[in-house]
Design an enzyme around this catalytic site. Structure first.
Site, PDB file in Angstrom:
ATOM      1  N   PRO A 285       1.000  -1.283   0.248  1.00 16.19           N
ATOM      2  CA  PRO A 285       0.010  -0.034   0.037  1.00 16.19           C
ATOM      3  C   PRO A 285       0.868   1.228  -0.070  1.00 16.19           C
ATOM      4  CG  PRO A 285      -0.030  -0.974   2.084  1.00 16.19           C
ATOM      5  CD  PRO A 285       0.699  -1.865   1.227  1.00 16.19           C
TER       6      PRO A 285
ATOM      7  N   GLY B 209       0.377   5.417  -0.449  1.00 15.87           N
ATOM      8  CA  GLY B 209      -0.548   6.679  -0.652  1.00 15.87           C
ATOM      9  C   GLY B 209       0.196   7.512  -1.387  1.00 15.87           C
TER      10      GLY B 209
ATOM     11  N   SER C  14      -3.991   1.883  -0.474  1.00 12.13           N
ATOM     12  CA  SER C  14      -3.965   2.906   0.771  1.00 12.13           C
ATOM     13  C   SER C  14      -5.130   3.488   1.136  1.00 12.13           C
ATOM     14  CB  SER C  14      -2.813   3.550   0.575  1.00 12.13           C
ATOM     15  OG  SER C  14      -2.582   4.627   1.404  1.00 12.13           O
TER      16      SER C  14
ATOM     17  N   THR D 147      -2.815  -0.902   9.138  1.00  8.71           N
ATOM     18  CA  THR D 147      -1.531  -0.430   9.255  1.00  8.71           C
ATOM     19  C   THR D 147      -1.266   0.131  10.713  1.00  8.71           C
ATOM     20  OG1 THR D 147      -0.806  -0.268   7.296  1.00  8.71           O
ATOM     21  CG2 THR D 147       0.236   1.062   8.617  1.00  8.71           C
TER      22      THR D 147
ATOM     23  N   LYS E 161      -0.511  -4.773   9.658  1.00  5.97           N
ATOM     24  CA  LYS E 161       0.932  -4.485   9.086  1.00  5.97           C
ATOM     25  C   LYS E 161       1.588  -3.486   9.769  1.00  5.97           C
ATOM     26  CE  LYS E 161       2.566  -2.394   4.751  1.00  5.97           C
ATOM     27  NZ  LYS E 161       3.113  -0.880   5.191  1.00  5.97           N
TER      28      LYS E 161
ATOM     29  N   SER F  15       7.189  -5.478   8.805  1.00  6.10           N
ATOM     30  CA  SER F  15       7.406  -4.254   8.052  1.00  6.10           C
ATOM     31  C   SER F  15       7.707  -3.113   9.324  1.00  6.10           C
ATOM     32  CB  SER F  15       6.232  -3.711   7.486  1.00  6.10           C
ATOM     33  OG  SER F  15       6.251  -2.495   6.864  1.00  6.10           O
TER      34      SER F  15
ATOM     35  N   HIS G 180       7.773  -0.230   7.699  1.00  5.13           N
ATOM     36  CA  HIS G 180       7.013   1.030   6.623  1.00  5.13           C
ATOM     37  C   HIS G 180       8.289   1.503   5.858  1.00  5.13           C
ATOM     38  CE1 HIS G 180       3.120   3.136   6.848  1.00  5.13           C
ATOM     39  NE2 HIS G 180       3.967   4.062   6.172  1.00  5.13           N
TER      40      HIS G 180
ATOM     41  N   ARG H 150      10.425   4.530   7.257  1.00  4.84           N
ATOM     42  CA  ARG H 150       9.788   5.908   7.109  1.00  4.84           C
ATOM     43  C   ARG H 150       9.452   6.178   8.725  1.00  4.84           C
ATOM     44  NH1 ARG H 150       8.467   7.240   1.908  1.00  4.84           N
ATOM     45  NH2 ARG H 150       6.367   8.164   2.318  1.00  4.84           N
TER      46      ARG H 150
ATOM     47  N   GLY I  86      12.621  -3.082   1.478  1.00  6.98           N
ATOM     48  CA  GLY I  86      13.877  -3.460   0.881  1.00  6.98           C
ATOM     49  C   GLY I  86      13.898  -4.707  -0.213  1.00  6.98           C
ATOM     50  N   VAL I  87      12.660  -5.281  -0.551  1.00  8.36           N
ATOM     51  CA  VAL I  87      12.773  -6.284  -1.485  1.00  8.36           C
ATOM     52  C   VAL I  87      12.962  -5.603  -2.937  1.00  8.36           C
ATOM     53  CG1 VAL I  87      11.038  -7.801  -2.622  1.00  8.36           C
ATOM     54  CG2 VAL I  87      10.904  -7.513  -0.123  1.00  8.36           C
TER      55      VAL I  87
ATOM     56  N   ARG J 129       8.647   0.620  -2.950  1.00  9.11           N
ATOM     57  CA  ARG J 129       9.228   1.642  -3.551  1.00  9.11           C
ATOM     58  C   ARG J 129       9.562   1.279  -5.302  1.00  9.11           C
ATOM     59  NH1 ARG J 129      11.664   2.889   1.307  1.00  9.11           N
ATOM     60  NH2 ARG J 129      11.247   5.083   2.183  1.00  9.11           N
TER      61      ARG J 129
END
Ligand SMILES: Cc1cc2nc3c(=O)[nH]c(=O)nc-3n(C[C@H](O)[C@H](O)[C@H](O)COP(=O)(O)O)c2cc1C
Length: 389
Positions: free
Chosen positions: A102, A104, A131, A181, A263, A285, A287, A290, A320-321, A342
């Protein structure tokens, strides 16, 4: 020539052809090059959004370093003529152990935003997780996804009427899971964003679900189209719920029979608590680094979380995948599937839907070949035996 019968590695043949034909528009395959190319086309505001991390970016780097520390030990002569990536997660028959994370505010990255990424994912049968902070409504994203699988990521609003309304909307729009989340009830300290951009709302995106919501609108004297100021104030009061605690989860479960995914889990006790409160899955996770600078890398946190839930629910992982081998490592350490973050934004930035399609096909092709070259014919066979002790 494709020596392994996997549908995804064939994408490499297409890429070879494009290169032979001298296609100047060809998108990079190398993950680092893709990131550089995307950075070059993004505005300062969009860059701050995409690359933004908490503090000095330690946890963003830790996520990558954790993958780099894990090593695979390939095995051979094990009939890998047919590779199977398919995996069932929460009742969805996925073509691969992969979902779109997800994310945003995708309109900052490309004009077609979430709709483009939803279309690209749907064309491959990969679930999109829409998201709450999307720059499109859940209904618009559902329409873009068409028959494609979709989950909804929830930031729990401060008002129960709005919560119930969101849940009803996503159920009607065909979402098949709710991903709550828990690690972002307020944004982390993100220097790049503070210096260059400000939060999403300053850019005028990310509140679409609220502005289109009947319960939210009913709390305003005048509709948002006539009084942006009042709508903005209500939005800032309603958008998050920092007082939320584990005891509240029962209320969400009463509102919806959709499977609940939690999450943002990094501690094994939180994973146990989530399962005890009825979570059907958890996402390990941080995030994407962040929120808390210096937080543990998600891959590093994964084994203890897998251990804690003891197979009672699937554990997903993101952070990081970037490659097929990263997916293999995460699955070998016990993840049921991974969320791609990302990198799909890089494809989106460079070429909209087509760019997301490219990034997904590269990752799937790489995954298929890496599995074959490790001597593993099916993701179901993947476990810790492939890891260097
Ligand atoms: C620009 C951006 C926006 C994000 N927005 C959300 C969001 O709205 N909800 C959410 O649960 N996670 C959000 N995340 C976190 C991702 O779902 C995911 O956990 C993270 O991107 C994984 O790290 P990676 O992208 O470095 O692999 C966002 C991440 C980025 C980069």
């Amino acid at each position: 020539v494709v020596e392994t019968t996997g549908e995804y590695s064939a994408y490499r043949e297409r890429l070879y052809e494009h290169r032979r034909a001298g296609d100047a528009e060809a998108l990079p395959v190398d993950p680092a090059e893709l990131e550089r190319a995307a950075a070059a086309v993004l505005s300062d505001v969009a860059s701050a959004h995409v690359f933004g991390g908490a503090g000095g970016g330690e946890t963003i780097r830790a996520n990558r370093e954790a993958f780099q520390r894990v090593r695979l030990v390939p095995r051979f002569l094990r009939d890998v003529s047919a590779i199977r990536l398919g995996r069932r997660v929460l009742g969805d028959e996925l073509p691969a152990p992969l979902l779109l994370a997800p994310i945003g505010g995708q309109a900052l990255v490309h004009a077609d935003g979430e709709r483009a990424s939803a279309r690209a994912a749907a064309a491959l049968g990969i679930p999109v997780i829409a998201s709450t902070r999307s720059s499109a409504t859940p209904e618009q994203i559902a329409e873009a996804a068409g028959a494609g699988p979709r989950w909804f990521q929830l930031y729990w609003p401060a008002d129960d009427g709005i919560l119930a309304s969101f849940v009803g909307r996503v159920e009607r729009a065909g979402y098949s899971a709710i991903v709550l989340t828990v690690d972002c009830f307020t944004q982390g300290w993100r220097p790049l964003e503070i210096d260059l951009a400000g939060p999403l709302e300053v850019q005028g995106v990310g509140s679409e679900i609220f502005l289109s919501d009947p319960a939210f609108r009913s709390m305003l004297a005048r509709p948002p189209e006539e009084d942006r100021e009042a709508a903005g104030q209500l939005y800032r009061r309603a958008r998050s719920h920092p007082a939320l605690s584990w005891d509240d989860l029962g209320r969400l479960r009463e509102l919806s029979s959709l499977p609940l995914v939690v999450k943002g889990i990094l501690h094994p006790d939180d994973a146990r608590e989530a399962v005890a409160r009825g979570a059907a899955a958890v996402v390990c996770s941080n995030h994407g680094g962040r929120q808390v600078d210096g937080a543990i890398a998600s891959l590093e946190a994964l084994p203890a979380i897998v251990d804690a839930v003891g197979g009672s629910v699937p554990v997903l992982l993101d952070g990081g995948v970037r490659s097929g081998s990263d997916v293999v490592k995460a699955l070998a350490l016990g993840a049921a599937a991974v969320l791609l973050g990302r990198p799909f934004l890089y494809g989106l930035a460079l070429a909209g839907e087509e760019g997301v399609d490219h990034v997904l096909r590269c990752l799937l092709g790489d995954l298929e070949l890496t599995l074959a070259l490790c001597g593993i014919a099916s993701v179901a066979e993947l476990d810790g035996r492939i890891l260097s002790p």
